[in-house]
Design a protein around this motif. Structure first.
Motif, PDB file in Angstrom:
ATOM      1  N   ASP A   7       3.500   4.960 -19.368  1.00 24.17           N
ATOM      2  CA  ASP A   7       4.592   4.416 -19.605  1.00 24.17           C
ATOM      3  C   ASP A   7       5.138   3.849 -17.571  1.00 24.17           C
ATOM      4  O   ASP A   7       6.871   3.147 -17.493  1.00 24.17           O
ATOM      5  CB  ASP A   7       5.922   5.141 -20.271  1.00 24.17           C
ATOM      6  CG  ASP A   7       6.013   6.435 -18.640  1.00 24.17           C
ATOM      7  OD1 ASP A   7       5.709   6.612 -17.575  1.00 24.17           O
ATOM      8  OD2 ASP A   7       7.226   7.058 -19.694  1.00 24.17           O
ATOM      9  N   ALA A   8       4.952   3.801 -17.148  1.00 22.71           N
ATOM     10  CA  ALA A   8       4.603   2.759 -15.975  1.00 22.71           C
ATOM     11  C   ALA A   8       3.495   2.223 -14.989  1.00 22.71           C
ATOM     12  O   ALA A   8       2.609   2.171 -15.509  1.00 22.71           O
ATOM     13  CB  ALA A   8       4.477   3.901 -14.767  1.00 22.71           C
ATOM     14  N   MET A   9       4.091   0.762 -14.655  1.00 25.54           N
ATOM     15  CA  MET A   9       2.792   0.058 -14.234  1.00 25.54           C
ATOM     16  C   MET A   9       3.187  -0.457 -12.732  1.00 25.54           C
ATOM     17  O   MET A   9       3.910  -0.381 -13.135  1.00 25.54           O
ATOM     18  CB  MET A   9       2.767  -1.490 -15.224  1.00 25.54           C
ATOM     19  CG  MET A   9       1.466  -0.978 -16.441  1.00 25.54           C
ATOM     20  SD  MET A   9       1.548  -2.206 -17.338  1.00 25.54           S
ATOM     21  CE  MET A   9       3.323  -2.521 -18.382  1.00 25.54           C
ATOM     22  N   ILE A  10       1.916  -0.885 -11.859  1.00 28.34           N
ATOM     23  CA  ILE A  10       2.875  -1.854 -10.519  1.00 28.34           C
ATOM     24  C   ILE A  10       2.364  -2.752 -10.410  1.00 28.34           C
ATOM     25  O   ILE A  10       1.029  -3.432 -10.813  1.00 28.34           O
ATOM     26  CB  ILE A  10       2.312  -0.716  -9.133  1.00 28.34           C
ATOM     27  CG1 ILE A  10       2.466  -0.982  -8.086  1.00 28.34           C
ATOM     28  CG2 ILE A  10       0.021  -0.810  -9.665  1.00 28.34           C
ATOM     29  CD1 ILE A  10       2.327  -0.288  -6.954  1.00 28.34           C
ATOM     30  N   ILE A  11       3.239  -4.087  -9.532  1.00 21.66           N
ATOM     31  CA  ILE A  11       2.638  -5.772  -9.900  1.00 21.66           C
ATOM     32  C   ILE A  11       1.569  -5.680  -8.112  1.00 21.66           C
ATOM     33  O   ILE A  11       1.893  -4.576  -7.570  1.00 21.66           O
ATOM     34  CB  ILE A  11       4.150  -6.231  -9.622  1.00 21.66           C
ATOM     35  CG1 ILE A  11       4.260  -5.828 -10.140  1.00 21.66           C
ATOM     36  CG2 ILE A  11       2.923  -7.656  -9.072  1.00 21.66           C
ATOM     37  CD1 ILE A  11       3.834  -6.571 -12.206  1.00 21.66           C
ATOM     38  N   THR A  49       0.860  -1.264   0.006  1.00 26.37           N
ATOM     39  CA  THR A  49      -0.202   0.405   0.188  1.00 26.37           C
ATOM     40  C   THR A  49       0.597   1.366  -0.236  1.00 26.37           C
ATOM     41  O   THR A  49       0.647   2.257  -0.323  1.00 26.37           O
ATOM     42  CB  THR A  49      -0.695  -0.129   1.080  1.00 26.37           C
ATOM     43  OG1 THR A  49      -0.159   0.263   2.488  1.00 26.37           O
ATOM     44  CG2 THR A  49      -1.938  -1.524   0.977  1.00 26.37           C
ATOM     45  N   ILE A  50       1.965   1.305   0.483  1.00 37.96           N
ATOM     46  CA  ILE A  50       3.027   2.440   0.407  1.00 37.96           C
ATOM     47  C   ILE A  50       3.239   2.645  -0.592  1.00 37.96           C
ATOM     48  O   ILE A  50       3.436   3.975  -1.248  1.00 37.96           O
ATOM     49  CB  ILE A  50       3.869   1.889   1.323  1.00 37.96           C
ATOM     50  CG1 ILE A  50       4.014   1.797   3.091  1.00 37.96           C
ATOM     51  CG2 ILE A  50       5.299   3.137   1.333  1.00 37.96           C
ATOM     52  CD1 ILE A  50       4.638   1.752   3.808  1.00 37.96           C
ATOM     53  N   GLY A  51       3.636   1.716  -1.765  1.00 38.93           N
ATOM     54  CA  GLY A  51       4.084   1.960  -3.323  1.00 38.93           C
ATOM     55  C   GLY A  51       2.839   2.124  -3.931  1.00 38.93           C
ATOM     56  O   GLY A  51       3.752   3.075  -4.731  1.00 38.93           O
ATOM     57  N   LEU A  52       2.258   1.478  -3.332  1.00 34.59           N
ATOM     58  CA  LEU A  52       0.950   1.853  -4.516  1.00 34.59           C
ATOM     59  C   LEU A  52       0.298   3.645  -4.673  1.00 34.59           C
ATOM     60  O   LEU A  52      -0.268   3.812  -4.788  1.00 34.59           O
ATOM     61  CB  LEU A  52      -0.722   1.174  -4.200  1.00 34.59           C
ATOM     62  CG  LEU A  52      -1.767   1.530  -4.450  1.00 34.59           C
ATOM     63  CD1 LEU A  52      -1.876   1.269  -6.333  1.00 34.59           C
ATOM     64  CD2 LEU A  52      -2.973   0.059  -3.968  1.00 34.59           C
ATOM     65  N   ALA A  53       0.895   3.853  -2.651  1.00 39.85           N
ATOM     66  CA  ALA A  53       0.311   5.265  -2.812  1.00 39.85           C
ATOM     67  C   ALA A  53       0.603   5.651  -3.629  1.00 39.85           C
ATOM     68  O   ALA A  53       0.852   7.531  -4.254  1.00 39.85           O
ATOM     69  CB  ALA A  53      -0.126   5.766  -1.727  1.00 39.85           C
ATOM     70  N   GLN A  54       2.490   6.010  -3.373  1.00 40.92           N
ATOM     71  CA  GLN A  54       2.983   6.830  -4.045  1.00 40.92           C
ATOM     72  C   GLN A  54       3.442   6.804  -5.797  1.00 40.92           C
ATOM     73  O   GLN A  54       2.987   7.647  -6.828  1.00 40.92           O
ATOM     74  CB  GLN A  54       4.435   6.484  -3.545  1.00 40.92           C
ATOM     75  CG  GLN A  54       5.181   6.657  -2.011  1.00 40.92           C
ATOM     76  CD  GLN A  54       6.851   6.181  -2.133  1.00 40.92           C
ATOM     77  OE1 GLN A  54       7.017   6.375  -3.135  1.00 40.92           O
ATOM     78  NE2 GLN A  54       6.967   5.705  -0.859  1.00 40.92           N
ATOM     79  N   PHE A  55       2.842   4.977  -6.338  1.00 42.38           N
ATOM     80  CA  PHE A  55       2.565   5.258  -7.674  1.00 42.38           C
ATOM     81  C   PHE A  55       1.399   6.055  -7.680  1.00 42.38           C
ATOM     82  O   PHE A  55       1.505   6.838  -9.632  1.00 42.38           O
ATOM     83  CB  PHE A  55       2.078   3.932  -8.198  1.00 42.38           C
ATOM     84  CG  PHE A  55       2.242   3.193  -8.965  1.00 42.38           C
ATOM     85  CD1 PHE A  55       2.496   3.275 -10.329  1.00 42.38           C
ATOM     86  CD2 PHE A  55       0.791   3.050  -9.367  1.00 42.38           C
ATOM     87  CE1 PHE A  55       2.934   2.700 -11.741  1.00 42.38           C
ATOM     88  CE2 PHE A  55       0.406   2.731 -10.278  1.00 42.38           C
ATOM     89  CZ  PHE A  55       1.247   2.564 -11.878  1.00 42.38           C
ATOM     90  N   VAL A  56       0.312   6.237  -7.776  1.00 40.97           N
ATOM     91  CA  VAL A  56      -1.061   6.801  -7.746  1.00 40.97           C
ATOM     92  C   VAL A  56      -0.861   8.844  -7.759  1.00 40.97           C
ATOM     93  O   VAL A  56      -1.013   9.028  -8.945  1.00 40.97           O
ATOM     94  CB  VAL A  56      -1.788   6.547  -6.702  1.00 40.97           C
ATOM     95  CG1 VAL A  56      -3.508   7.343  -7.302  1.00 40.97           C
ATOM     96  CG2 VAL A  56      -2.770   5.102  -7.556  1.00 40.97           C
ATOM     97  N   ALA A 105      -2.048  -0.289 -13.793  1.00 46.30           N
ATOM     98  CA  ALA A 105      -1.542   1.512 -14.218  1.00 46.30           C
ATOM     99  C   ALA A 105      -2.295   2.278 -13.520  1.00 46.30           C
ATOM    100  O   ALA A 105      -2.988   2.264 -13.332  1.00 46.30           O
ATOM    101  CB  ALA A 105      -1.771   1.222 -16.119  1.00 46.30           C
ATOM    102  N   PRO A 106      -1.442   4.057 -14.017  1.00 44.01           N
ATOM    103  CA  PRO A 106      -1.858   4.616 -12.519  1.00 44.01           C
ATOM    104  C   PRO A 106      -3.297   4.910 -13.694  1.00 44.01           C
ATOM    105  O   PRO A 106      -3.701   4.532 -14.446  1.00 44.01           O
ATOM    106  CB  PRO A 106      -0.779   6.088 -13.878  1.00 44.01           C
ATOM    107  CG  PRO A 106       0.038   4.689 -14.240  1.00 44.01           C
ATOM    108  CD  PRO A 106      -0.560   3.838 -14.617  1.00 44.01           C
ATOM    109  N   PRO A 107      -4.399   5.137 -12.811  1.00 43.31           N
ATOM    110  CA  PRO A 107      -5.328   6.122 -12.901  1.00 43.31           C
ATOM    111  C   PRO A 107      -4.871   7.778 -14.215  1.00 43.31           C
ATOM    112  O   PRO A 107      -3.649   7.849 -14.294  1.00 43.31           O
ATOM    113  CB  PRO A 107      -5.853   6.811 -11.476  1.00 43.31           C
ATOM    114  CG  PRO A 107      -4.003   7.160 -10.778  1.00 43.31           C
ATOM    115  CD  PRO A 107      -3.546   6.386 -11.490  1.00 43.31           C
TER     116      PRO A 107
END
Length: 317
Positions: A84-88, A69-76, A251-253
């Motif tokens: 050009d970015a995706m998250i597992i 969830t830390i990585g997800l928050a930073q990613f969004v 992928a991002p929003p």
């Protein structure tokens, strides 16, 4: 980072010209430490995407913590609108969002594809006095708090399985002593060092240590025995339970339709590559590929299912 891609043309069926995107660069975010399942998935995809010839440069970034969830928050926050970015992510992240009451939810990202399914393995140190799953269950029944379980982040697949095992054998799941770790490497060190009585993880993360004899597998969460793994299924030990950990990519929003479709096409090509097929075989991952809208529908259903499971074992109110 700005999306950069070139249009590449190729002959499709019947000789028609088909458009495909060629990306200047792609960043794959693994929201966990090195060595774990998400990190392995990201690096396997890196190799598979390289095989497609559709990407000139690929980078894997690790941001561990709190079940992803830390990585997800930073990613969004960082990648909104960037193609050009995706998250597992996966089942672990679904559970962690619920148990941590995370501010960023999966409905804030763009589903690209479900990729794999993997069964869980329950292990003890090779030197442990606990030789079998029956021994582990007996110790758990005698004093639930005295049996420390090591695994991934709180509320994730490993935690869910520990709670379900307790529930199935008549132990209050809220009384289990579960020790969460942010990556498979940390959990492995804790199990091998004897800091916890038992460990739970995906088979691929610990199969090397199991085969080397430093860990003893006492059960696997599959419906049938797994080839190459000397361990009974939970059902064979008398525990009526099975569980599959799935992983996917998001992928991002804020993407355009073209950006979303370009990433789906890239992942679709990657999972058909020889590199990816070899990875599935060597790591024992099940092919659970589900692209785009189908994956989005699955995520909605999975969120409902996991919410009910976590409530039943006392991890979510």
């Amino acid at each position: 980072m700005a999306t950069m891609f070139l249009a590449a043309t190729s002959l499709g069926a019947g000789g028609a010209i088909a458009q495909a995107q060629e990306f200047e660069s792609i960043t794959l975010l693994a929201p966990a430490g090195p060595g774990g399942g998400w990190d392995q998935t990201a690096r396997a995809l890196q190799a598979a995407m390289t095989d497609t010839g559709m990407v000139r440069s690929l980078t894997v970034e690790n941001i561990p913590g709190a079940g992803g969830t830390i990585g997800l928050a930073q990613f969004v926050e960082r990648e909104k609108g960037q193609g050009d970015a995706m998250i597992i992510g996966g089942l672990v992240m679904v559970g962690a969002i619920l148990t941590n009451d995370a501010p960023v939810k999966l409905d804030q990202v763009t589903p690209i594809a479900r990729l794999t399914g993997e069964y869980e393995v329950v292990v003890v140190p090779a030197s442990s006095e606990l030789q079998t799953m029956d021994d582990l269950v007996a110790a758990l029944k005698a004093d639930p708090g005295a049996v420390a379980w090591g695994g991934g982040s709180a509320g994730g697949t490993d935690h869910i399985l520990a709670g379900l095992i307790a529930q199935k054998v008549g132990v209050d799941p809220s009384k289990i002593n579960y020790v969460p770790f942010s990556g498979g490497g940390e959990a492995l060190a804790a199990v091998m060092g004897g800091h916890v009585a038992a460990g739970i993880s995906g088979i691929s993360e610990w199969i090397g240590q199991i085969q080397a004899g430093t860990l003893r597998a006492v059960a696997v969460s599959s419906p049938e025995p797994v080839e190459g793994l000397d361990a009974p299924t939970l059902r064979e030990t008398g525990i009526d339970l099975e569980l599959t950990n799935w992983r996917g990519i998001l992928a991002p929003p804020g993407l355009s339709d073209d950006q979303r479709e370009g990433l789906i096409e890239l992942v679709d090509a990657a999972v058909q590559s020889e590199s990816w097929q070899e990875t599935l075989q060597t790591k024992g991952w099940e092919n659970a590929y589900l692209p785009g809208d189908e994956f989005a529908a699955f995520l909605d259903q999975e969120n409902e299912r996991v919410t009910e499971v976590l409530k039943s074992i006392g991890l979510v109110k």
